[in-house]
Design an enzyme around this catalytic site. Structure first.
Site, PDB file in Angstrom:
ATOM      1  N   HIS A  66       1.201  -2.242   0.277  1.00  0.00           N
ATOM      2  CA  HIS A  66       2.518  -2.293   0.927  1.00  0.00           C
ATOM      3  C   HIS A  66       3.289  -3.574   0.552  1.00  0.00           C
ATOM      4  O   HIS A  66       4.386  -3.521   0.002  1.00  0.00           O
ATOM      5  CB  HIS A  66       2.363  -2.289   2.450  1.00  0.00           C
ATOM      6  CG  HIS A  66       1.640  -1.114   3.022  1.00  0.00           C
ATOM      7  ND1 HIS A  66       2.181   0.139   3.081  1.00  0.00           N
ATOM      8  CD2 HIS A  66       0.409  -1.021   3.598  1.00  0.00           C
ATOM      9  CE1 HIS A  66       1.328   0.971   3.677  1.00  0.00           C
ATOM     10  NE2 HIS A  66       0.244   0.289   3.995  1.00  0.00           N
TER      11      HIS A  66
HETATM   12  C1  BDR Z   1       2.362  -3.343   7.030  1.00  0.00           C
HETATM   13  O1  BDR Z   1       1.474  -3.504   8.135  1.00  0.00           O
HETATM   14  C2  BDR Z   1       0.538  -4.481   7.874  1.00  0.00           C
HETATM   15  O2  BDR Z   1      -0.737  -4.117   8.335  1.00  0.00           O
HETATM   16  C3  BDR Z   1       0.551  -4.732   6.381  1.00  0.00           C
HETATM   17  O3  BDR Z   1       0.255  -6.074   6.099  1.00  0.00           O
HETATM   18  C4  BDR Z   1       1.956  -4.363   5.980  1.00  0.00           C
HETATM   19  O4  BDR Z   1       2.811  -5.471   6.044  1.00  0.00           O
HETATM   20  C5  BDR Z   1       2.292  -1.894   6.577  1.00  0.00           C
HETATM   21  O5  BDR Z   1       2.717  -1.051   7.608  1.00  0.00           O
END
Ligand code: BDR
Ligand code: CA
Length: 320
Positions: free
Chosen positions: A245
């Site tokens: 992500h």
């Molecule tokens: C986001 O949630 C977090 O757990 C990750 O680091 C990312 O920024 C994804 O939904």
């Protein structure tokens, strides 16, 4: 290699480090066309204090001494969520890493952000890969902030895709919907890198095997912190794969041409819903007929990305 005379992006990161935040930090520090000016932390995956420790450990792996400031411990208007375990209990894969060699600066992340944008008006790119609390607080404190910032890159939200913490909400936005709505409503250029594209940016078995076999320091660090996060996503995907992500958002900041399709959509955050709190509500109505006006304050939202090229970029950084 940086092209001689080419402009380096000056990046101020705001993170809740997190395994994928750590990978975004590594990608940014290895980018030839960028300089990370400073990092602020926020409570999300872990507390803002733990996120600072995790950030400093990541910087140690990089051999970098980028300043790190601890930021907001809680959301603007909400109680903290119960701790999750997506990234391991310590947020960095419970890898028994050595204590960091540096300490946070002692400045609050919101003070750091405001000081730096005033020192370098119009020069800084803000990158946020955690809840938007620090950015929201900074906007509340200084109405001048939007005109002092070059651009804002946010990992968060879900446009057409399902949420990942509730049926409609993505984690970063859900943690602090009020802050996210402030950031989306402010008069500055925001790019929103949502689950719609990040769920397609995967490290798969082939890349993981390469990283496992490598002696390079960032590859080794990655394979130490990755196991719980990898196990969770592999279970979900039914094969060995893990979602990048936050690194994808950094990739798009470093190289906007990774986006193959973009939309400009008015987007707000639901802050009062019974079932939909934290939902990113993008206006995707077709622009036809009376009442369907042009977007008035759109976010820039990548809808399709060149995932193979992004993964190659990330692998180059981890193997450098
Ligand atoms: C986001 O949630 C977090 O757990 C990750 O680091 C990312 O920024 C994804 O939904
Ligand atoms: Ca994150």
């Amino acid at each position: 290699m940086t092209t001689p005379g080419a402009e380096r992006k000056l990046i101020l990161m705001d993170v809740d480090t997190g395994v994928d935040d750590a990978l975004a930090i590594m990608l940014a520090h290895r980018a030839p066309n960028a300089q990370v000016v400073a990092i602020g932390t926020v409570t999300g995956n872990v507390s803002s204090a733990q996120a600072a420790t995790n950030t400093l450990k990541t910087l140690d792996a990089l051999g970098a001494d980028t300043p790190v400031a601890v930021g907001a411990a809680r959301a603007i208007a909400r109680e903290p969520l119960p701790p999750g375990n997506v990234h391991g209990a310590d947020g960095l894969g419970d890898a028994n890493l050595p204590a960091p060699g540096h300490a946070p600066t002692g400045e609050h992340a919101v003070d750091q952000l405001l000081r730096l944008v005033h020192e370098r008006p119009g020069e800084l790119s803000l990158f946020a890969s955690g809840p938007l609390t620090n950015l929201g607080l900074a906007l509340q404190r200084d109405p001048e902030l939007p005109r002092l910032v070059k651009e804002v890159m946010v990992m968060g939200g879900a446009i057409i895709a399902a949420g990942n913490v509730t049926p409609t909400a993505e984690f970063n936005i859900y943690c602090d919907p009020e802050a996210a709505d402030l950031v989306f409503a402010a008069d500055w250029p925001v790019t929103l890198v949502a689950l719609d594209v990040t769920m397609r940016a995967l490290l798969r078995s082939e890349q993981l095997a390469t990283l496992r076999a490598s002696e390079r320091p960032l590859a080794r660090f990655t394979m130490r912190i990755l196991p719980p996060y990898l196990a969770l996503y592999s279970q979900r995907f039914g094969s060995e794969a893990v979602t990048m992500h936050d690194p994808l958002a950094m990739g798009l900041l470093l190289d906007p041409s990774l986006a193959l399709e973009r939309a400009r959509l008015d987007t707000r955050v639901e802050t009062a819903g019974e079932l939909t709190t934290g939902m990113t509500v993008a206006d995707r109505r077709p622009l036809i007929g009376p009442g369907y006006d042009q977007p008035t304050h759109p976010l820039d939202i990548p809808l399709e990305v060149d995932a193979p090229r992004f993964i190659a970029m990330l692998m180059d950084a981890l193997l450098s």
